[in-house]
Scaffold this motif. Structure first.
Motif, mmCIF file in Angstrom:
data_model
loop_
_atom_site.group_PDB
_atom_site.id
_atom_site.type_symbol
_atom_site.label_atom_id
_atom_site.label_comp_id
_atom_site.label_asym_id
_atom_site.label_seq_id
_atom_site.Cartn_x
_atom_site.Cartn_y
_atom_site.Cartn_z
ATOM 1 N N MET A 788 0.832 -1.206 0.000
ATOM 2 C CA MET A 788 0.000 0.000 0.000
ATOM 3 C C MET A 788 0.869 1.260 0.000
ATOM 4 N N VAL A 789 1.966 1.248 0.750
ATOM 5 C CA VAL A 789 2.881 2.405 0.780
ATOM 6 C C VAL A 789 3.485 2.632 -0.610
ATOM 7 N N GLU A 790 3.835 1.543 -1.243
ATOM 8 C CA GLU A 790 4.396 1.664 -2.595
ATOM 9 C C GLU A 790 3.392 2.317 -3.543
ATOM 10 N N PHE A 791 2.134 1.933 -3.426
ATOM 11 C CA PHE A 791 1.097 2.539 -4.272
ATOM 12 C C PHE A 791 0.938 4.031 -3.965
ATOM 13 N N ILE A 792 0.956 4.350 -2.660
ATOM 14 C CA ILE A 792 0.782 5.753 -2.259
ATOM 15 C C ILE A 792 1.936 6.603 -2.792
ATOM 16 N N LYS A 793 3.152 6.085 -2.716
ATOM 17 C CA LYS A 793 4.315 6.825 -3.222
ATOM 18 C C LYS A 793 4.230 7.040 -4.732
ATOM 19 N N ALA A 794 3.628 6.096 -5.415
ATOM 20 C CA ALA A 794 3.568 6.191 -6.882
ATOM 21 C C ALA A 794 2.558 7.215 -7.373
ATOM 22 N N GLU A 795 1.645 7.656 -6.506
ATOM 23 C CA GLU A 795 0.636 8.637 -6.913
ATOM 24 C C GLU A 795 1.273 10.015 -7.114
ATOM 25 N N PRO A 796 0.831 10.772 -8.101
ATOM 26 C CA PRO A 796 1.379 12.138 -8.287
ATOM 27 C C PRO A 796 1.043 13.020 -7.097
ATOM 28 N N PRO A 797 2.049 13.672 -6.473
ATOM 29 C CA PRO A 797 1.795 14.405 -5.227
ATOM 30 C C PRO A 797 1.011 15.710 -5.416
ATOM 31 N N ASP A 798 0.934 16.202 -6.652
ATOM 32 C CA ASP A 798 0.313 17.514 -6.845
ATOM 33 C C ASP A 798 -1.111 17.443 -7.368
ATOM 34 N N SER A 799 -1.624 16.224 -7.568
ATOM 35 C CA SER A 799 -2.988 16.138 -8.097
ATOM 36 C C SER A 799 -3.671 14.894 -7.552
ATOM 37 N N LEU A 800 -4.990 14.945 -7.584
ATOM 38 C CA LEU A 800 -5.814 13.849 -7.058
ATOM 39 C C LEU A 800 -6.643 13.321 -8.221
ATOM 40 N N ARG A 801 -6.123 12.278 -8.860
ATOM 41 C CA ARG A 801 -6.795 11.772 -10.062
ATOM 42 C C ARG A 801 -7.539 10.467 -9.822
#
Length: 1604
Positions: A788-801
């Protein structure tokens, strides 16, 4: 004599024919033609001689001469004598046949000369041509071509020669070997035939009326035989076309019996060419001529060939026409002409061919036939008249054609019929009705029950589903009303009617999207209700209550407000209830089968297919047969379209719903599928998926993981815990990570990651919600958290898509509560990753995007739940400190939305910690000061929400301290509670109220803060001074001051150290509160030691940094101190020299000027002091001295370089890449001057200069004078009362040792005279005297500016000009005589000034100097510099204007002398000079005493109007020669002077003037002209480098024929 002269002119022009420019060549030819109009024989003789003597003249130039000769011959053929004609004929014949090769332009020109001469001297021309047209020898092609052209241009003269020509030519045809020669012969035969036919058609006018067609028949037939039987077979397309063009007119000259004999071969031969040539217009034209010839002799062969003719011609007319191709259009016209010929001779055969073509269905054939029919109705009206009924009856089928092109053609035929009386015949009424009733449509047929049901299931009829359902409901209700209790659908073996299962599936599926297609959901449900007995007899009662409720739900909502999830749940509940009512496993299985069968039909509508999957899961859940369940689940897995997201989700929902009743079978079927080859990536990896790519395999695994998640979410709780590790999480992991050659490979597919996160979340939530979830030990916990942490890190930090981070954090929240506990590093990584992923997101989405807003709120809540669950496992100050340390970077973030989120999370955690605080022993809250120092400055954050959260944090911290001190949880402290009452003050945006509230908060903190925490609090607050949020930084200052005030004043004893700290803080930050503190300290020091402080600050490094500037501005806080400081700075500026000269290099030609350090520093300091608003009174006190000193400082620092050490410093900064503020001495003086003006109340002056670009000009050497001028103008306009004292200071600069300072002061004073303010202030006389005294200055710049200022009186005080006119005129005339420089700027200024003053000075004063001025300015008319030409010419105009038509003879002589230069300078390349000439000529008009000429000047030379120079010059010369013929010699002499002008346009205008003067002069005035000089000059101009000049010279030479 005159003949010799014309010949000489012609020779000059002929020598110029070799000019390289085509325009000059054309002009030379035109001039030759002009000469030829007067003396044609001489010109032709000169041309003949020129060509004869210049054998090597290139053929392009020979062509030009020949063309000129042709023009002269054509226009004067009647004036030629026989000898001249003979010479021309010999020359042209020789030119034409000089070379054997074809040189088209040259030979064509020679041929044209022969044709032109042949119009009168046909015998002589023919004698020459026939001499080169000898039997047995092939002639030159141009000889044949000329004979052909002569036969057309002189028919009556040429035809008598044709018999001999043809007899000579006939043997030559066989000898011609080259196709080009054959083409020439064909063209000649065509022309000969055409001229013969014209001759025969006009025998009554012919010189020999006895000529008969028979005379040419045998020769023409002989030629025909060769052309048709030999040359027409050539492969060369050009030759074939030439042959067929010739055959057309030749056919008319063939003997009748020969034509009849040849037609069977001729017509097919011509028709064959249609297939060989794309461009067939020549074929059609020739064919038409042949047909006319055949008809004229009454040929019977034509009847035999008619069918093939009609077929070929009809094929041509049916070719689709292209509007952009004129050849195709021309061909159609020729083809229709052929049809006209055939219609006149064989109308019956033509109609028998055409009318059956109307019955064909081919569009092109029918349209083409109709076009031919329309044409023959119009062109052969007499022959078609008796065929009207037949034609009308044949139009029946075309009237029924629906093709638009056919309709258009039919209407055109009807229109033709109307013009020729067809519509009155029987059948004509149908034509009229056709036109009127074109748009009538037949009525639709009614669709009957039950066949309408056949359209219900096919997807292609989905768009018509709503009206279809309503129609079926209506029909069914009609049948029910008829009393039929039997089922409505009678199949009776009709296999096309849909089954009850198909109807149920279809109507349920489309009901899931109820509002599309005009409300098809309600229509479908109503149809279901009507058909309940046909679906299943047991459903009637249940559906009678359930369906109305569904319809009522749809009526309550709209497409925008309906919850899709809620609506689908209602439909699925309706389905489950229906299945329970039926309670028939066979019926349920059949329905499931039909649903699975219809699934592919909804590939184009994902929402409906998703719902249909849920329906399949529902029906499978109701099925009792395990074999059926597993069979259908297997089929669903094999046939699903995994690339579609909605379909994967629908499949997973289907498995989840099915697992509610069949958990074991569902898991078993999934595991079987997982164990299959579908998840392997090696070669041959798939069985049923062999054609799938790796991406498709990822989508398959994504769907399987999602299936496990839904199965876990919907499985019975009592069965899940035993299966979740082994059957759910294990298979999820296996699906997500595959192995290739034993190596674990993970995908980056978004859908796969989202499926895993969602499934883990659903599974862990199901575990936690079970009764034994708290004690459940999950061995895969660390692995799942890491994933789950790996998935969270992979998300773009500046947008919520995507919802990945939200679901991943939610899964972690559930995972954290399970055993075993996470390791410390794993937990830290989890917190850091979640914060970094959520906090950096962009601000909350706007309210309009409800989906994004909902996702954002859910994500934030998931983060809060995760952090509180982590804190709950370590409820100690250290645990709290760990959480706050993670949040600290976000609390101090420069982005407001990040701070709001961080403070909100902090407040939530502190409140949770406080609510769950359990104290077993009194222990210190050791990190209280650190936490309070972190949160308390945020009470002044820019964002109100952050301020509220910060107060809540401080409030919670104080109560935590009380808790650790031993107070009970319900204890309420009066001091701490005051924080809550201060929240209202924090909501106020007024900084005063805000910081006052912060001060109160600091007081509360000071009262409750333990002594041992003060140091850490202060250190934290000092760090807060650098906060990017200025409010928080200032709040830290307020709180520091409050704490220091409450705890002691020990810093008062350490002033040096305070100053040092303040300077360092000023270097670190420029925040206002820090600046104010530093300013106050320096101010106090300066009140005691002003000179010392000024001297020490002047010693600061240049350029002053920002904190040094701040300290300088502090010295302006008190007016008395500010005046003292300004006085000291003025003394520093004026005491030392402004610059020193030094050579940067030993060999440099001029020394560099380098600014001295002390005046430069004092100027910079003065700028800073004057920039402070408080310095206003001090600046007003010293305004004149400051203004004058800084203006002169600007003037003497132009181009001055900074001190050497500053230059070196800038170079070091540039080489190291560091930005450094450069210091320019002149710019610093301008900045200081601007500051003084603003502080002195003259901000309007500064703004006006800025808008006018004056400040930039002031700093440059080139624009300094203009900049000073604009500054003086602005001062006169906006600061008039200040001028007397300023002028007094500037008057003293007359003796300055620096020239540039004298120039600056003179420019300033000169511009003041352009304003009336000096007159109002009674300063005019003193200013005039001061400037007049400066006229003796050694500097030419000063003297020039003096003249400008004296001329400015005309603008500023025009009423005073007459009073001072002697003084002003004397000064100006003195300026005209200033020095010997032909480009003296002083003289230029004098001319400009005189032009301004002349209208205002005393008339008698002016008359005394008028002639002197006119003579003095005349040389400037032709100055190389535009300014001098423009100024002198405009002044000349003003001199004329001042005379007002009453000038003395001496001055009139000057006017006449300037006339030619003014006319020629109208073509000056510079627009200002042209405008000046226009003005001067308009002013000269009245003095010339010629009303016509003055009127011409007024009409043509108005400003802003276009000028056709040639027309204007022609008109002007006409009037000049009419009224002033004696001026011819003088004007020509002046014009000759401009033949050598350096300007191309003026050189071109000079011969134009000469030509027009000669054109309009009377013969008796010609002796005034020196013809030899003129010819020599023009001959020289013919060699001018400019083509335009050469062209005008040639044109003028043509006009000189007048001297002949």
């Amino acid at each position: 004599m005159s003949e010799t002269y014309v010949k000489r002119l012609s020779t000059i022009l002929l020598d110029a024919i070799t000019d390289k420019d085509p325009r000059v060549q054309e002009q030379v030819c035109g001039a030759l033609c002009t000469l030829g109009e007067s003396q044609p024989a001489e010109v032709l003789s000169a041309c003949e001689e020129h060509l004869r003597l210049h054998e090597k003249l290139a053929h392009p130039y020979r062509t030009m001469v020949l063309r000129a000769m042709e023009t002269v011959v054509s226009n004067h053929i009647g004036e030629l004598d026989k000898d001249m004609a003979r010479a021309i004929i010999l020359l042209a014949s020789n030119e034409m046949t000089k070379v054997k090769e074809l040189v088209s332009d040259w030979q064509q020109a020679a041929s044209s000369v022969l044709v032109a001469v042949g119009r009168r001297f046909i015998s002589s021309v023919m004698e020459e041509l026939l001499s080169k047209f000898q039997p047995g020898l092939l002639p030159h092609p141009c000889t044949v071509h000329t004979l052909a052209s002569l036969s057309i241009s002189n028919v009556f003269g040429m035809v008598p020669f044709l018999t001999s020509i043809l007899s000579t030519m006939l043997p030559m045809l066989g000898a011609a070997k080259h196709d080009s020669m054959k083409v020439v012969f064909c063209c000649a035969l065509q022309r000969f035939s055409e001229s013969t036919l014209e001759y025969l058609a006009n025998l009554d006018q012919a010189p020999d009326p006895t000529v008969r067609k028979d005379a040419f028949a045998s020769d023409i037939f002989g030629a025909y035989d060769i052309l048709f039987h030999q040359w027409l077979q050539s492969r060369e397309a050009k030759l074939r076309l030439a042959v067929v063009e010739a055959l057309g007119p030749m056919s008319h000259l063939l003997p009748s019996e020969k034509l009849e004999e040849q037609l069977p071969k001729l017509l097919p031969g011509v028709l064959t060419l249609y297939k060989k040539h794309a461009e067939t217009v020549h074929v059609s034209k020739s064919l038409g001529q042949i047909l006319e010839a055949a008809v004229s002799v009454g040929s019977r062969t034509l009847d035999i060939q008619l069918d093939s003719l009609l077929a070929a011609l009809h094929a041509q007319i049916c070719v689709p026409i292209e509007s952009s191709s004129p050849l195709v259009t021309s061909n159609r016209k020729e083809v229709l002409r052929c049809f006209t010929v055939l219609a006149c001779c064989s109308p019956d055969r033509l109609l028998a061919f055409l009318l059956p073509k109307l019955d064909t269905s081919n569009e092109r054939t029918r349209v083409g036939t109709l076009q031919v029919l329309r044409h023959v109705i119009n062109a052969a009206a007499a022959q078609m008249a008796v065929k009207k009924p037949f034609i009308l009856s044949s139009m029946k089928l075309p009237l029924l054609d629906t093709n638009n092109k056919v309709k258009r053609a039919v209407v055109q035929v009807v229109s033709a019929m109307a013009h020729h009386g067809y519509l009155e015949q029987p059948g004509g009424k149908a034509m009229v009705e056709y036109v009127v009733q074109q748009c009538a449509l037949p009525p639709e047929a009614e669709v009957l029950w039950p066949y309408l049901l056949e359209f219900l299931v096919p997807v292609r009829f989905t768009g018509a589903l709503s009206p279809l359902c309503r129609s079926l409901v209506h029909l069914a209700q009609k049948r029910q009303e008829a009393g039929a209790h039997a089922p409505l659908i009678q199949y009776n073996g009709n296999v096309h009617l849909p089954s009850p299962y198909a109807i149920t599936t279809r109507l349920l599926a489309v009901s899931s999207n109820p509002y599309v297609g005009d409300g098809r959901g309600a229509a479908s449900l109503r149809l279901l209700s009507v058909l309940h007995q046909d679906i299943h007899p047991a459903l009637g009662q249940r559906w009678a209550t359930a369906i109305p409720l569904l319809l009522e739900h749809l009526e309550e909502y709209s497409e925008e407000t309906l919850s899709q999830k809620e609506w689908e749940e209602k439909l699925l509940m309706f389905l489950r209830d229906s299945l329970a009512v039926v309670s028939d496993n066979t019926w349920v299985c059949q329905l499931t089968l039909e649903m699975c069968k219809q699934l592919p039909d909804y590939n184009g509508t994902p929402l409906e297919k998703n719902f249909l999957y849920k329906c399949v899961g529902t029906t499978l859940g109701a099925a009792s047969s395990k074999e059926v369940v597993r069979k259908h689940l297997q089929e669903l897995l094999e046939t699903a379209r995994y690339q579609e997201e909605r379909e994967r989700e629908g499949l997973a929902c289907c498995f989840g719903i099915c697992a509610t009743s069949h958990l074991d079978d569902t898991l078993a079927q999934l595991e079987d599928f997982v164990k299959s080859d579908v998840l392997r990536k090696s070669a041959g990896i798939f069985n049923i998926f062999k054609d799938r790519s790796e991406s498709e395999a990822d989508k398959v695994r994504s769907a399987l993981i999602l299936c496990y998640g839904h199965v876990a979410a919907r499985a019975p709780c009592e069965l899940l815990l035993a299966r979740v590790e082994a059957d759910v999480f294990r298979n999820m992991s296996q699906c997500f990570s595959t192995k290739v050659l034993g190596i674990k490979v993970e995908t980056k597919d978004l859908a796969l990651r989202l499926s895993l996160v969602q499934s883990v979340c659903m599974a862990t939530q199901a575990i936690c919600s079970s009764a034994h979830g708290g004690s459940f030990h999950l061995s895969r916990k660390a692995e799942l958290v890491a994933q789950m942490v790996e998935f969270i890190k992979a998300e773009p930090p500046d947008s919520l898509r995507t919802p990945i981070r939200k679901k991943a954090m939610l899964a972690c929240t559930y995972l954290v509560t399970l055993e075993p506990a996470l390791e410390e590093q794993v937990q830290a990584d989890l917190i850091h990753s979640c914060l970094h992923s959520v906090m950096a997101m962009l601000p909350e989405p706007e309210e309009g995007d409800s989906h994004q807003e909902s996702l954002y709120l859910d994500t934030m809540q998931a983060l809060k739940d995760l952090l509180t669950s982590l804190l709950q496992r370590n409820m100690t100050p250290q645990g709290l400190q760990v959480m706050v340390e993670h949040l600290s970077p976000w609390i101090k973030s420069p982005r407001g939305h990040e701070r709001v989120r961080a403070l909100g999370l902090s407040a939530c955690l502190l409140q949770f910690f406080l609510e769950h605080l359990q104290i077993s022993a009194l222990v210190p809250f050791h990190n209280l000061g650190l936490l309070v120092g972190l949160f308390s400055p945020r009470c002044a954050d820019l964002w109100p929400a952050t301020r509220r959260e910060a107060v809540s944090c401080v409030h919670s911290l104080l109560y935590l301290q009380l808790g650790y001190e031993g107070f009970s949880r319900d204890y309420r402290d009066d001091v701490a509670e005051q924080l809550l009452s201060l929240k209202d003050g924090l909501a106020h945006p007024d900084p005063t109220i805000l910081f006052h509230t912060c001060h109160s908060i600091a007081q509360i903190i000071a009262k409750r803060l333990p002594p041992d925490q003060l140091i850490s609090l202060l250190l934290t607050l000092f760090e807060g001074l650098g906060d990017p949020d200025k409010n928080c930084s200032r709040a830290a200052t307020v709180m520091i001051n409050c704490l220091l005030k409450e705890r002691g004043s020990m810093l008062q004893e350490k002033v040096p150290e305070i100053v040092s700290v303040l300077r360092s803080k000023l270097q670190e930050t420029r925040e206002e509160h820090v600046l104010q503190a530093a300013q106050h300290s320096v101010f106090v020091l300066a009140t005691h030691h002003c000179a010392t402080v000024v001297s020490s600050l002047l010693g600061s490094p240049l350029p002053f940094d920002s904190h040094t500037c701040t300290l300088w501005r502090a010295l302006a806080l008190e007016p008395g101190l500010a005046a003292q400081v300004l006085g000291l700075l003025l003394e520093k500026i004026s005491r030392d020299v402004p610059f020193k000269e030094s050579r940067a290099f030993l060999l440099s030609s001029t020394p560099d000027r380098v600014a001295t350090l002390l005046p430069l520093a004092a100027t910079c300091a003065l700028h800073e002091v004057a920039s402070a608003p408080a310095s206003g009174p001090a600046v007003l006190e010293l305004y004149p001295q400051l203004f004058a000193a800084l203006l002169l400082r600007v003037s003497c620092t132009m181009g001055v370089q900074p001190p050497r050490h500053l230059q070196a410093k800038e170079r070091r900064s540039a080489s190291s890449g560091l930005a450094s503020r450069s210091l320019e001495p002149c710019s610093s003086a301008v900045d200081a001057l601007q500051a003084v003006l603003v502080r002195g109340g003259n901000e309007d002056v500064v703004q006006h200069m800025e808008l006018d670009g004056g400040w930039q000009l002031l700093k440059t050497s080139a624009g300094h004078e203009e900049g000073v001028t604009r500054l003086a103008s602005a001062m006169a306009k906006f600061a008039g009362p200040r001028l007397p004292l300023v002028m007094k200071v500037l008057f003293a600069t007359q003796s300055s040792v620096y020239e540039v300072q004298r120039v600056t002061s003179t420019a300033f004073l000169a511009e003041l005279l352009s304003s009336n303010v000096v007159n109002d202030l009674m300063l005019l006389e003193s200013l005039l005297d001061n400037l007049t005294a400066r006229q003796k200055d050694t500097s030419a710049r000063v003297r020039r500016l003096v003249l400008r200022g004296l001329a400015n009186v005309a603008s500023g005080s025009p009423e005073k000009v007459q009073t001072h006119s002697p003084q002003l005129l004397t000064a100006m005339i003195s300026g005209l005589d200033d020095g010997d420089d032909p480009h003296s700027l002083v003289a230029l200024e004098a001319m400009v000034g005189l032009a301004r003053l002349l209208d205002l000075v005393d008339t008698w004063d002016l008359r005394a100097v008028l002639l002197h001025i006119a003579v003095r300015i005349r040389p400037f008319f032709d100055s190389e510099r535009m300014e001098f030409r423009s100024a002198s010419i405009r002044l000349f105009g003003h001199l004329n204007k001042a005379c007002r038509g009453d000038c003395e003879d001496v001055f009139l002589e000057q006017v006449v002398g300037g006339l030619a230069p003014l006319l020629l300078h109208l073509q000056d390349p510079q627009a200002p000079v042209v405008a000046a000439c226009r003005f001067a000529l308009r002013m000269c008009g009245p003095n010339l005493e010629c009303e016509e000429l003055a009127a011409v000047f007024q009409k043509h030379l108005q400003e802003g109007h276009g000028l056709h120079f040639g027309e204007f010059l022609n008109t002007t010369c006409k009037h000049l020669m009419r009224h002033f013929p004696d001026l011819l010699g003088r004007l020509l002499s002046t014009s000759l002077f401009y033949f050598k002008s350096s300007w191309e346009d003026v050189r071109a205008a000079a011969p134009m003037l000469t030509g027009f003067l000669v054109l309009h002069v009377e013969a008796e005035q010609l002796p005034q002209v020196d013809l030899e000089q003129l010819l020599a000059a023009l001959q020289l101009l013919l060699k001018d480098p400019a083509p335009e000049v050469r062209a005008k010279a040639a044109e003028t030479l043509g006009r000189l024929v007048k001297f002949a």
